[in-house]
Design an enzyme around this catalytic site. Structure first.
Site, PDB file in Angstrom:
ATOM      1  N   LYS A 253       0.842  -1.210   0.000  1.00 34.75           N
ATOM      2  CA  LYS A 253       0.000   0.000   0.000  1.00 34.75           C
ATOM      3  C   LYS A 253       0.872   1.253   0.000  1.00 34.75           C
ATOM      4  CE  LYS A 253      -1.963   1.807   3.962  1.00 34.75           C
ATOM      5  NZ  LYS A 253      -1.756   3.253   4.064  1.00 34.75           N
ATOM      6  N   ASN A 254       1.819   1.305   0.937  1.00 31.77           N
ATOM      7  CA  ASN A 254       2.559   2.553   1.118  1.00 31.77           C
ATOM      8  C   ASN A 254       3.552   2.825  -0.005  1.00 31.77           C
ATOM      9  OD1 ASN A 254       1.113   2.994   3.389  1.00 31.77           O
ATOM     10  ND2 ASN A 254       2.782   2.633   4.845  1.00 31.77           N
TER      11      ASN A 254
ATOM     12  N   ARG B 158      -5.315  10.272   4.063  1.00 30.03           N
ATOM     13  CA  ARG B 158      -4.275  11.091   4.685  1.00 30.03           C
ATOM     14  C   ARG B 158      -3.088  11.331   3.723  1.00 30.03           C
ATOM     15  NH1 ARG B 158      -0.998  14.249   7.984  1.00 30.03           N
ATOM     16  NH2 ARG B 158       1.045  13.519   7.389  1.00 30.03           N
TER      17      ARG B 158
ATOM     18  N   CYS C  59      -6.677  12.164  11.123  1.00 32.33           N
ATOM     19  CA  CYS C  59      -6.007  10.898  11.341  1.00 32.33           C
ATOM     20  C   CYS C  59      -6.298  10.359  12.720  1.00 32.33           C
ATOM     21  CB  CYS C  59      -4.520  11.093  11.150  1.00 32.33           C
ATOM     22  SG  CYS C  59      -3.658   9.600  11.510  1.00 32.33           S
TER      23      CYS C  59
ATOM     24  N   ARG D 210      -1.308  14.874  12.716  1.00 30.60           N
ATOM     25  CA  ARG D 210      -0.365  14.551  11.632  1.00 30.60           C
ATOM     26  C   ARG D 210      -0.101  15.825  10.851  1.00 30.60           C
ATOM     27  NH1 ARG D 210      -1.259   8.465   9.947  1.00 30.60           N
ATOM     28  NH2 ARG D 210       0.458   8.872   8.523  1.00 30.60           N
ATOM     29  N   PRO D 211       0.803  16.647  11.370  1.00 31.78           N
ATOM     30  CA  PRO D 211       1.089  17.933  10.722  1.00 31.78           C
ATOM     31  C   PRO D 211       1.723  17.739   9.344  1.00 31.78           C
ATOM     32  CG  PRO D 211       2.646  17.506  12.519  1.00 31.78           C
ATOM     33  CD  PRO D 211       1.646  16.401  12.550  1.00 31.78           C
ATOM     34  N   ILE D 212       1.661  18.792   8.520  1.00 32.68           N
ATOM     35  CA  ILE D 212       2.297  18.718   7.197  1.00 32.68           C
ATOM     36  C   ILE D 212       3.312  19.850   7.036  1.00 32.68           C
ATOM     37  CG2 ILE D 212       0.441  17.484   6.021  1.00 32.68           C
ATOM     38  CD1 ILE D 212      -0.509  20.225   4.948  1.00 32.68           C
ATOM     39  N   ASP D 213       3.745  20.412   8.184  1.00 35.13           N
ATOM     40  CA  ASP D 213       4.667  21.551   8.138  1.00 35.13           C
ATOM     41  C   ASP D 213       5.953  21.243   7.373  1.00 35.13           C
ATOM     42  OD1 ASP D 213       4.937  19.796  10.410  1.00 35.13           O
ATOM     43  OD2 ASP D 213       6.554  21.081  11.126  1.00 35.13           O
ATOM     44  N   LEU D 214       6.459  20.004   7.493  1.00 32.30           N
ATOM     45  CA  LEU D 214       7.726  19.674   6.815  1.00 32.30           C
ATOM     46  C   LEU D 214       7.536  19.632   5.300  1.00 32.30           C
ATOM     47  CD1 LEU D 214       8.945  16.785   9.168  1.00 32.30           C
ATOM     48  CD2 LEU D 214       9.502  19.221   9.272  1.00 32.30           C
TER      49      LEU D 214
ATOM     50  N   ASP E 271       3.967   0.806  12.291  1.00 34.62           N
ATOM     51  CA  ASP E 271       2.781   0.121  11.762  1.00 34.62           C
ATOM     52  C   ASP E 271       2.697  -1.332  12.236  1.00 34.62           C
ATOM     53  OD1 ASP E 271       2.155   2.430  10.473  1.00 34.62           O
ATOM     54  OD2 ASP E 271       2.617   1.727   8.448  1.00 34.62           O
TER      55      ASP E 271
ATOM     56  N   ILE F   8       6.696   7.150  17.326  1.00 33.10           N
ATOM     57  CA  ILE F   8       6.420   7.875  16.081  1.00 33.10           C
ATOM     58  C   ILE F   8       5.088   8.635  16.159  1.00 33.10           C
ATOM     59  CG2 ILE F   8       6.231   7.704  13.551  1.00 33.10           C
ATOM     60  CD1 ILE F   8       8.979   6.774  14.559  1.00 33.10           C
TER      61      ILE F   8
ATOM     62  N   ARG G  20      -8.639  -0.260   3.755  1.00 32.98           N
ATOM     63  CA  ARG G  20      -7.653   0.720   3.279  1.00 32.98           C
ATOM     64  C   ARG G  20      -6.300   0.052   3.053  1.00 32.98           C
ATOM     65  NH1 ARG G  20      -6.199   4.302   7.324  1.00 32.98           N
ATOM     66  NH2 ARG G  20      -4.648   4.795   5.753  1.00 32.98           N
TER      67      ARG G  20
HETATM   68  C1  UD1 Z   1       3.991   6.973   6.520  1.00 34.49           C
HETATM   69  C2  UD1 Z   1       3.142   5.743   6.309  1.00 34.49           C
HETATM   70  C3  UD1 Z   1       2.567   5.248   7.630  1.00 34.49           C
HETATM   71  C4  UD1 Z   1       3.678   5.044   8.639  1.00 34.49           C
HETATM   72  C5  UD1 Z   1       4.546   6.301   8.761  1.00 34.49           C
HETATM   73  C6  UD1 Z   1       5.757   6.106   9.657  1.00 34.49           C
HETATM   74  C7  UD1 Z   1       2.247   6.034   4.070  1.00 34.49           C
HETATM   75  C8  UD1 Z   1       1.060   6.278   3.223  1.00 34.49           C
HETATM   76  N1  UD1 Z   1       2.053   6.061   5.396  1.00 34.49           N
HETATM   77  O1  UD1 Z   1       3.147   7.997   7.019  1.00 34.49           O
HETATM   78  O2  UD1 Z   1       1.886   4.024   7.390  1.00 34.49           O
HETATM   79  O3  UD1 Z   1       3.109   4.767   9.898  1.00 34.49           O
HETATM   80  O4  UD1 Z   1       5.038   6.684   7.456  1.00 34.49           O
HETATM   81  O5  UD1 Z   1       6.533   5.046   9.190  1.00 34.49           O
HETATM   82  O6  UD1 Z   1       3.330   5.783   3.587  1.00 34.49           O
HETATM   83  N2  UD1 Z   1       5.634  14.837  10.950  1.00 34.49           N
HETATM   84  C9  UD1 Z   1       5.653  16.182  11.264  1.00 34.49           C
HETATM   85  N3  UD1 Z   1       5.505  17.108  10.250  1.00 34.49           N
HETATM   86  C10 UD1 Z   1       5.317  16.710   8.945  1.00 34.49           C
HETATM   87  C11 UD1 Z   1       5.306  15.339   8.633  1.00 34.49           C
HETATM   88  C12 UD1 Z   1       5.461  14.410   9.669  1.00 34.49           C
HETATM   89  O7  UD1 Z   1       5.804  16.563  12.419  1.00 34.49           O
HETATM   90  O8  UD1 Z   1       5.186  17.587   8.074  1.00 34.49           O
HETATM   91  C13 UD1 Z   1       5.790  13.839  12.032  1.00 34.49           C
HETATM   92  C14 UD1 Z   1       4.531  12.969  12.208  1.00 34.49           C
HETATM   93  O9  UD1 Z   1       3.571  13.596  13.020  1.00 34.49           O
HETATM   94  C15 UD1 Z   1       5.092  11.719  12.829  1.00 34.49           C
HETATM   95  C16 UD1 Z   1       6.486  11.614  12.194  1.00 34.49           C
HETATM   96  O10 UD1 Z   1       6.772  12.902  11.663  1.00 34.49           O
HETATM   97  O11 UD1 Z   1       5.221  11.890  14.211  1.00 34.49           O
HETATM   98  C17 UD1 Z   1       6.617  10.597  11.105  1.00 34.49           C
HETATM   99  O12 UD1 Z   1       5.600  10.790  10.156  1.00 34.49           O
HETATM  100  P1  UD1 Z   1       5.796  10.442   8.619  1.00 34.49           P
HETATM  101  O13 UD1 Z   1       7.020   9.624   8.448  1.00 34.49           O
HETATM  102  O14 UD1 Z   1       5.662  11.696   7.829  1.00 34.49           O
HETATM  103  O15 UD1 Z   1       4.531   9.529   8.337  1.00 34.49           O
HETATM  104  P2  UD1 Z   1       3.634   9.500   7.037  1.00 34.49           P
HETATM  105  O16 UD1 Z   1       4.458   9.763   5.839  1.00 34.49           O
HETATM  106  O17 UD1 Z   1       2.438  10.348   7.272  1.00 34.49           O
END
Ligand code: UD1
Length: 417
Positions: free
Chosen positions: A22-23, A92, A116, A121-125, A306, A328, A398
């Site tokens: 999936k991922n 998401r 979520c 689950r922020p997207i700031d990065l 996961d 995480i 999903r």
């Molecule tokens: C992906 C996987 C998910 C898995 C996760 C961690 C997919 C579709 N999903 O999710 O199944 O559990 O990796 O291996 O591939 N964070 C921030 N700011 C950001 C982005 C992330 O603070 O802009 C934080 C998140 O809140 C979290 C950590 O970074 O605590 C890791 O998240 P991230 O690796 O981005 O997970 P996803 O890509 O959402």
């Protein structure tokens, strides 16, 4: 609402062909936008998230078909820049379309991605990286409006957290950008490697995927390709945990065993005998499992978050105490209430869960709170005496293709309503 009615207490035996990841398939599908031509993606699992991705691609102007695990995406006319709110919030990981649409069309208008179940689950990065590549982003009016003038420009990006999604978004955005992009502290998950391999087979120039530094030299154009998505390491771990928890013996075929290295030692800790080949894993469980020990989730190659619910469910029927530390996501134990309802003895204190193994679980009606938590409840139901009803508003489909059929083929008794 889907219900899985499980008559428990049957050990699982037999062989299983593993689904595609999936991922990995989600970012690869988004990447087809960049090619401006036709791509054929094999081993795409038939999941609601994959179907939503295909709906997003269609809404952006792609011609899409999806049959027998093969998605054919022709993005020749994909000049759409906007994703409908409903599509955006249904998944998401829709945020990876930000990099893909911007790279393709220099403009993107998206709402915030789906809420979520695992905590904030922020997207700031994602946003700050895309800004650094030259995009202007206005996110002050309830949606995210990005424009990149005449295109994005490569730069050096140091990620404060090795985020999987942000690494993928940058790779997508950088593949068609001007010049070189360097990602430092990149996520190293196998799904990143699969995305880079797909893009490289389309003519991209990406090196270092799977390592801490990824370098992307932007190219002017990409072309379509034929590609097969890697196997799903988390689905593999799920079936192995189910077999271990029920005292069974199964072989999972079509797996990349090296992707499961971070979890394999814990099956051995629990007393399972493992036969690990390059593309198959056989597990033979003792009648009663030993505790797995201490599991701390970390970015790859650490123990995957996961897989935490899967090993926790398995540990709830072991002979002794196991400890889990979730590093995480900060709300990743909501499913534990369901396992405790089945008779498990699990207490949660912030990021730590203490699991005291019990002899027997007992069937009950439980609610799915999230995808992997749902799989944990199914594992619980498979071990429980009597009937367990797992009620799911759509999380399990999903991520798992034909989960009840696969488990029934291994000797489980699950009816899906
Ligand atoms: C992906 C996987 C998910 C898995 C996760 C961690 C997919 C579709 N999903 O999710 O199944 O559990 O990796 O291996 O591939 N964070 C921030 N700011 C950001 C982005 C992330 O603070 O802009 C934080 C998140 O809140 C979290 C950590 O970074 O605590 C890791 O998240 P991230 O690796 O981005 O997970 P996803 O890509 O959402």
């Amino acid at each position: 609402m889907t219900e899985y009615h499980i008559k428990g207490n049957n050990a699982l035996f037999g062989e299983l062909k593993l689904q595609g990841s999936k991922n990995a398939s989600l970012p690869i599908l988004a990447a087809t936008l960049l090619t401006g031509s036709r791509s054929v993606i094999h081993n795409c699992p038939d999941l609601s998230d994959v179907r939503q991705s295909i709906n997003i691609l269609s809404s952006l102007g792609c011609e899409c078909s999806f049959e027998n695990n093969t998605a054919i995406i022709d993005s020749s006319n994909a000049d759409g820049v906007m994703i409908d709110d409903e599509l955006m919030t249904s998944m998401r990981s829709s945020i990876i379309y930000l990099g893909a649409i911007l790279a393709r069309n220099n403009r993107a208008v998206l709402s915030y991605p789906g809420g979520c179940e695992l905590g904030p689950r922020p997207i700031d990065l994602h946003l700050s990286a895309i800004r650094r590549m030259g995009a202007e982003i206005d996110d002050t009016r309830g949606h995210i409006e990005c424009s990149a003038g005449n295109g994005l420009t490569g730069c050096e990006i140091v990620l404060p957290i090795a985020s999987v999604g942000a690494t993928e978004n940058i790779i997508l955005a950088a593949s068609l950008a001007k010049g070189r992009t360097i990602i430092r502290n990149a996520a190293k998950e196998p799904e990143i490697v699969d995305l880079a391999s797909f893009l490289n087979s389309c003519g991209a120039e990406i090196s270092g995927a799977g390592e801490v530094t990824v370098i992307i030299d932007g190219v002017k154009n990409l072309h379509g390709t034929e590609y097969s998505v890697q196997p799903d390491r988390i689905a593999a771990a799920t079936y192995l945990c189910a077999a271990a928890a029920t005292g069974g013996n199964i072989r999972v075929n079509d797996v990349v065993s090296s992707h499961l290295l971070p979890v394999l030692e814990y099956y051995s800790n629990a007393g399972c005998k493992m036969n690990i080949c390059e593309s198959s894993i056989e597990l033979s469980a003792p009648k009663r499992l030993m505790p797995v020990g201490v599991i701390k989730t970390r970015e790859y190659p650490g123990f995957p978050t996961d897989a935490q619910p899967l090993f926790l469910a398995m540990s709830s029927v072991s002979k002794g105490t196991s400890i889990f530390e979730e590093n995480i996501f900060n709300s990743r134990y909501r499913y534990v209430d369901g396992l405790n309802k089945l008779g498990a003895n699990i207490s949660v204190h912030d990021s730590v869960a203490v699991v005291k193994g019990t002899d027997t679980l007992y069937g009950a009606k439980v609610e799915v709170t999230d995808l992997r938590g749902g799989a944990a409840l199914i594992i619980g139901g498979l071990c429980a005496q009597g009937e367990t009803v797992v009620c799911d508003s759509g999380h399990i489909s999903r991520g798992y293709e034909k989960i009840s059929e696969n488990l029934n083929d291994l000797g489980a008794e699950i009816t899906r309503y």
